[in-house]
Design an enzyme around this catalytic site. Structure first.
Site, PDB file in Angstrom:
ATOM      1  N   ASN A  71       0.666  -1.156  -0.021  1.00 53.96           N
ATOM      2  CA  ASN A  71       0.050   0.087  -0.129  1.00 53.96           C
ATOM      3  C   ASN A  71       0.771   1.354  -0.029  1.00 53.96           C
ATOM      4  O   ASN A  71       1.764   1.434   0.544  1.00 53.96           O
ATOM      5  CB  ASN A  71      -0.798  -0.071   1.156  1.00 53.96           C
ATOM      6  CG  ASN A  71      -0.327   0.484   2.474  1.00 53.96           C
ATOM      7  OD1 ASN A  71      -0.585   1.945   2.442  1.00 53.96           O
ATOM      8  ND2 ASN A  71       0.055   0.050   3.465  1.00 53.96           N
ATOM      9  N   PHE A  76      -1.430   8.307   4.116  1.00 53.69           N
ATOM     10  CA  PHE A  76      -2.291   8.926   5.376  1.00 53.69           C
ATOM     11  C   PHE A  76      -3.664   9.510   4.776  1.00 53.69           C
ATOM     12  O   PHE A  76      -3.849  10.653   4.923  1.00 53.69           O
ATOM     13  CB  PHE A  76      -1.467   9.829   6.071  1.00 53.69           C
ATOM     14  CG  PHE A  76      -0.433   9.128   6.993  1.00 53.69           C
ATOM     15  CD1 PHE A  76      -0.416   7.921   7.274  1.00 53.69           C
ATOM     16  CD2 PHE A  76       0.551  10.114   7.604  1.00 53.69           C
ATOM     17  CE1 PHE A  76       0.611   7.242   8.275  1.00 53.69           C
ATOM     18  CE2 PHE A  76       1.481   9.508   8.490  1.00 53.69           C
ATOM     19  CZ  PHE A  76       1.656   8.181   8.881  1.00 53.69           C
ATOM     20  N   SER A  97       5.556   5.178   8.780  1.00 53.85           N
ATOM     21  CA  SER A  97       4.984   4.694   7.278  1.00 53.85           C
ATOM     22  C   SER A  97       5.858   5.228   6.418  1.00 53.85           C
ATOM     23  O   SER A  97       6.709   6.180   6.431  1.00 53.85           O
ATOM     24  CB  SER A  97       3.804   5.820   7.262  1.00 53.85           C
ATOM     25  OG  SER A  97       3.342   5.820   5.861  1.00 53.85           O
ATOM     26  N   ASN A 128       5.267   6.147   3.421  1.00 53.24           N
ATOM     27  CA  ASN A 128       4.427   6.861   2.363  1.00 53.24           C
ATOM     28  C   ASN A 128       4.294   8.150   2.545  1.00 53.24           C
ATOM     29  O   ASN A 128       3.542   8.779   1.831  1.00 53.24           O
ATOM     30  CB  ASN A 128       2.986   6.166   2.108  1.00 53.24           C
ATOM     31  CG  ASN A 128       3.204   4.578   1.558  1.00 53.24           C
ATOM     32  OD1 ASN A 128       4.088   4.294   0.870  1.00 53.24           O
ATOM     33  ND2 ASN A 128       2.503   3.702   2.354  1.00 53.24           N
ATOM     34  N   THR A 129       4.741   8.883   3.727  1.00 52.85           N
ATOM     35  CA  THR A 129       4.842  10.314   3.801  1.00 52.85           C
ATOM     36  C   THR A 129       6.424  10.371   3.632  1.00 52.85           C
ATOM     37  O   THR A 129       7.199  10.254   4.669  1.00 52.85           O
ATOM     38  CB  THR A 129       4.174  10.668   5.077  1.00 52.85           C
ATOM     39  OG1 THR A 129       2.908  10.356   5.159  1.00 52.85           O
ATOM     40  CG2 THR A 129       4.356  12.265   5.360  1.00 52.85           C
ATOM     41  N   LYS A 155       5.830   3.459  17.133  1.00 52.61           N
ATOM     42  CA  LYS A 155       5.691   2.409  16.099  1.00 52.61           C
ATOM     43  C   LYS A 155       6.756   2.753  15.120  1.00 52.61           C
ATOM     44  O   LYS A 155       7.076   3.741  14.298  1.00 52.61           O
ATOM     45  CB  LYS A 155       4.503   2.286  15.313  1.00 52.61           C
ATOM     46  CG  LYS A 155       4.307   1.288  14.344  1.00 52.61           C
ATOM     47  CD  LYS A 155       2.665   1.289  13.852  1.00 52.61           C
ATOM     48  CE  LYS A 155       2.484   0.037  12.913  1.00 52.61           C
ATOM     49  NZ  LYS A 155       1.127   0.236  12.529  1.00 52.61           N
ATOM     50  N   SER A 208       6.061  -4.123  13.686  1.00 46.86           N
ATOM     51  CA  SER A 208       6.765  -3.228  13.012  1.00 46.86           C
ATOM     52  C   SER A 208       5.628  -2.618  11.962  1.00 46.86           C
ATOM     53  O   SER A 208       4.534  -3.243  11.996  1.00 46.86           O
ATOM     54  CB  SER A 208       8.092  -3.492  12.196  1.00 46.86           C
ATOM     55  OG  SER A 208       7.545  -4.360  11.221  1.00 46.86           O
ATOM     56  N   ASN A 209       5.885  -1.528  11.241  1.00 44.78           N
ATOM     57  CA  ASN A 209       5.266  -1.118  10.051  1.00 44.78           C
ATOM     58  C   ASN A 209       5.583  -1.764   9.142  1.00 44.78           C
ATOM     59  O   ASN A 209       6.183  -2.866   9.049  1.00 44.78           O
ATOM     60  CB  ASN A 209       5.500   0.523   9.956  1.00 44.78           C
ATOM     61  CG  ASN A 209       4.120   1.343   9.395  1.00 44.78           C
ATOM     62  OD1 ASN A 209       3.520   0.810   8.551  1.00 44.78           O
ATOM     63  ND2 ASN A 209       3.946   2.130  10.131  1.00 44.78           N
ATOM     64  N   THR A 210       5.040  -1.335   7.764  1.00 44.77           N
ATOM     65  CA  THR A 210       5.125  -2.168   6.470  1.00 44.77           C
ATOM     66  C   THR A 210       6.669  -1.915   6.241  1.00 44.77           C
ATOM     67  O   THR A 210       7.533  -1.054   6.426  1.00 44.77           O
ATOM     68  CB  THR A 210       4.498  -1.639   5.352  1.00 44.77           C
ATOM     69  OG1 THR A 210       4.692  -0.363   5.276  1.00 44.77           O
ATOM     70  CG2 THR A 210       2.886  -1.972   5.695  1.00 44.77           C
TER      71      THR A 210
HETATM   72  C1  LIG Z   1      -3.607  -0.933   3.673  1.00 43.46           C
HETATM   73  C2  LIG Z   1      -2.679  -0.750   4.813  1.00 43.46           C
HETATM   74  C3  LIG Z   1      -2.974   0.527   5.624  1.00 43.46           C
HETATM   75  C4  LIG Z   1      -1.905   0.888   6.560  1.00 43.46           C
HETATM   76  N1  LIG Z   1      -2.304   1.978   7.163  1.00 43.46           N
HETATM   77  C5  LIG Z   1      -1.516   2.338   8.423  1.00 43.46           C
HETATM   78  C6  LIG Z   1      -1.663   3.439   8.966  1.00 43.46           C
HETATM   79  O1  LIG Z   1      -2.289   4.396   8.676  1.00 43.46           O
HETATM   80  N2  LIG Z   1      -0.791   3.667  10.160  1.00 43.46           N
HETATM   81  C7  LIG Z   1       0.086   2.641  10.494  1.00 43.46           C
HETATM   82  O2  LIG Z   1       0.434   3.003  11.613  1.00 43.46           O
HETATM   83  N3  LIG Z   1       0.205   1.500  10.089  1.00 43.46           N
HETATM   84  C8  LIG Z   1      -0.765   1.167   8.903  1.00 43.46           C
HETATM   85  N4  LIG Z   1      -0.483   0.020   8.293  1.00 43.46           N
HETATM   86  C9  LIG Z   1       0.386  -0.850   8.627  1.00 43.46           C
HETATM   87  C10 LIG Z   1      -0.310  -2.068   9.770  1.00 43.46           C
HETATM   88  O3  LIG Z   1      -0.790  -1.224  10.663  1.00 43.46           O
HETATM   89  C11 LIG Z   1       0.839  -3.154  10.039  1.00 43.46           C
HETATM   90  O4  LIG Z   1       1.903  -2.352  10.684  1.00 43.46           O
HETATM   91  C12 LIG Z   1       1.479  -3.656   8.804  1.00 43.46           C
HETATM   92  O5  LIG Z   1       0.408  -3.732   7.949  1.00 43.46           O
HETATM   93  C13 LIG Z   1       2.039  -5.043   9.062  1.00 43.46           C
HETATM   94  O6  LIG Z   1       0.952  -5.735   9.689  1.00 43.46           O
HETATM   95  P1  LIG Z   1       0.117  -6.959   8.904  1.00 43.46           P
HETATM   96  O7  LIG Z   1       1.286  -7.885   8.199  1.00 43.46           O
HETATM   97  O8  LIG Z   1      -0.644  -7.925   9.735  1.00 43.46           O
HETATM   98  O9  LIG Z   1      -0.590  -6.190   8.138  1.00 43.46           O
HETATM   99  C14 LIG Z   1      -1.074  -0.213   7.131  1.00 43.46           C
HETATM  100  C15 LIG Z   1      -1.128  -1.612   6.659  1.00 43.46           C
HETATM  101  C16 LIG Z   1      -2.064  -1.855   5.342  1.00 43.46           C
HETATM  102  C17 LIG Z   1      -1.750  -2.869   4.594  1.00 43.46           C
END
Ligand SMILES: Cc1cc2nc3c(=O)[nH]c(=O)nc-3n(C[C@H](O)[C@H](O)[C@H](O)COP(=O)(O)O)c2cc1C
Length: 365
Positions: free
Chosen positions: A109, A113, A172, A174-175, A214, A242-244
């Site tokens: 993704n 935000f 993130s 993406n910012t 995070k 973690s985040n992505t």
């Molecule tokens: C479509 C999408 C949108 C996300 N938006 C946010 C976000 O706004 N803020 C955030 O901290 N993490 C965001 N994440 C990250 C998730 O909270 C998580 O950290 C990450 O996807 C890893 O976990 P998972 O493998 O279970 O998805 C997003 C993930 C996805 C897939």
């Protein structure tokens, strides 16, 4: 996975991912899903002044605008994290900006935000006040903000009365520039300002709020050590790891693999779990850590706990396994406790941290 979930997935996967997401939010609002049974007391976790009925939470990003936190809790999650919310509403990047990599149960993704801003989320959270349940607010910065740290401080102030806890999301991908807040000096300043506002509000209102941080999975050892050093000196309540990831290990050559953005789901599991274990080793046994990344079963949730997590969150797993996943995982956790003769899920935390921390990351010698 039940037949209903299988059919639901087949239907939703015919839609463009973001439309499918919108439809799932509408379905949750309609109350069409049965409520999960009460959590077993053996799954309870207490930390940072909060009593979690079970250790499995909904990760940020699914309910960005705080539309369905109570519906998520009803599905069996022990807590739900809404957001990321930014002070002002923001459109995010042009669509399409979510891509499924079905063969690996992964997602890329680059939403950026997109959200309705503080005021809209606050209104919704105020309307559920008094309902109980742990609902955290994940706060971030507007892309065009001249002072990112000020946006986090504004988040603490805006949601003080309604957030069970806060997550400062500085990871993130993406910012542009956001992840620079992870550098030691910038992080020290951010935490001083955010936790300074927290102390001020606690003194004024007479109650305290936990603040978690995070972080990204794309950190090398020196960066992790620097973060751990700053965190240790601060009054932060915990880390979310973690985040992505911006890496593409495990999805090379598959459809969409070269799309820009953050990768989540199964291919993130190994990397995020190794980072979690390394953070656990750097920080010692006390600081709460929430493990996120590729959790899609009881076994993967247990692995996160064993690697050092006190709590676990998921998002992408639910896209592939459906709304019954929270219950499936909590049931599986309980069976595992019974199998091992344990009285509390907290006994699993960190039992395998050393082994996880010693695993090499992709590309590491
Ligand atoms: C479509 C999408 C949108 C996300 N938006 C946010 C976000 O706004 N803020 C955030 O901290 N993490 C965001 N994440 C990250 C998730 O909270 C998580 O950290 C990450 O996807 C890893 O976990 P998972 O493998 O279970 O998805 C997003 C993930 C996805 C897939």
């Amino acid at each position: 996975m039940s037949i209903a979930s299988r059919l639901g997935r087949e239907f939703l996967f015919r839609l463009e991912p973001e439309s499918a997401h919108g439809l799932s939010i509408r379905a949750l609002k309609s109350g069409m899903f049965p409520a999960a049974p009460r959590s077993d007391p053996r799954l309870a976790v207490k930390l940072a002044g909060l009593a979690f009925p079970n250790p499995l939470g909904l990760a940020a990003g699914y309910d960005k605008n705080a539309e369905v936190p109570d519906a998520m809790l009803r599905l069996g999650f022990g807590f739900a994290e809404v957001g990321t919310v930014t002070p002002r509403p923001q459109a995010g990047n042009p669509r399409p900006r979510i891509f499924r990599i079905v063969a690996r149960e992964a997602v890329i993704n680059r939403l950026g935000f997109n959200n309705e801003g503080h005021a809209a989320a606050l209104r919704r959270l105020e309307s559920r006040a008094g309902k109980g349940g742990i609902v955290g607010v994940n706060i971030g910065a507007n892309k065009d903000s001249p002072d990112f740290a000020a946006d986090y401080v504004a988040g603490i102030e805006a949601f003080w009365n309604v957030a069970s806890y806060f997550t400062a999301n500085i990871s993130s991908p993406n910012t542009p520039g956001l992840r620079n807040l992870q550098a030691a000096d910038a992080l020290r300043e951010l935490l001083a300002r955010v936790l300074g506002k927290r102390s001020e509000l606690a003194a004024k209102t007479g109650f305290q709020r936990a603040v978690f941080l995070k972080i990204a999975p794309d950190l090398d050892r020196p960066q992790m050590e620097a973060i751990a050093g700053v965190v240790r000196e601060s009054a932060l309540d915990g880390l979310i790891v973690s985040n992505t990831t911006t890496g593409r290990a495990g999805v090379e050559g598959l459809p969409h693999w070269q799309e820009a953005g953050g990768l989540s789901g199964q291919p993130l599991f190994e990397r995020s779990t190794i980072l979690l274990a390394r953070m656990r080793q750097l920080l010692g046994p006390e600081l709460p850590i929430i493990g996120v990344g590729g959790v899609d079963s009881a076994a993967s949730a247990i692995a996160k706990l064993e690697a050092g997590a006190n709590l676990v969150q998921l998002y992408t797993g639910m896209i592939y396994r459906g709304p019954g996943l929270a219950c499936e995982i909590t049931r599986g956790l309980l069976s595992e406790l019974e199998r091992r003769g344990l009285q509390s899920v907290t006994a699993l935390t960190g039992t395998n941290a050393a082994q996880w921390a010693a695993r090499p990351l992709e590309g590491e010698a």
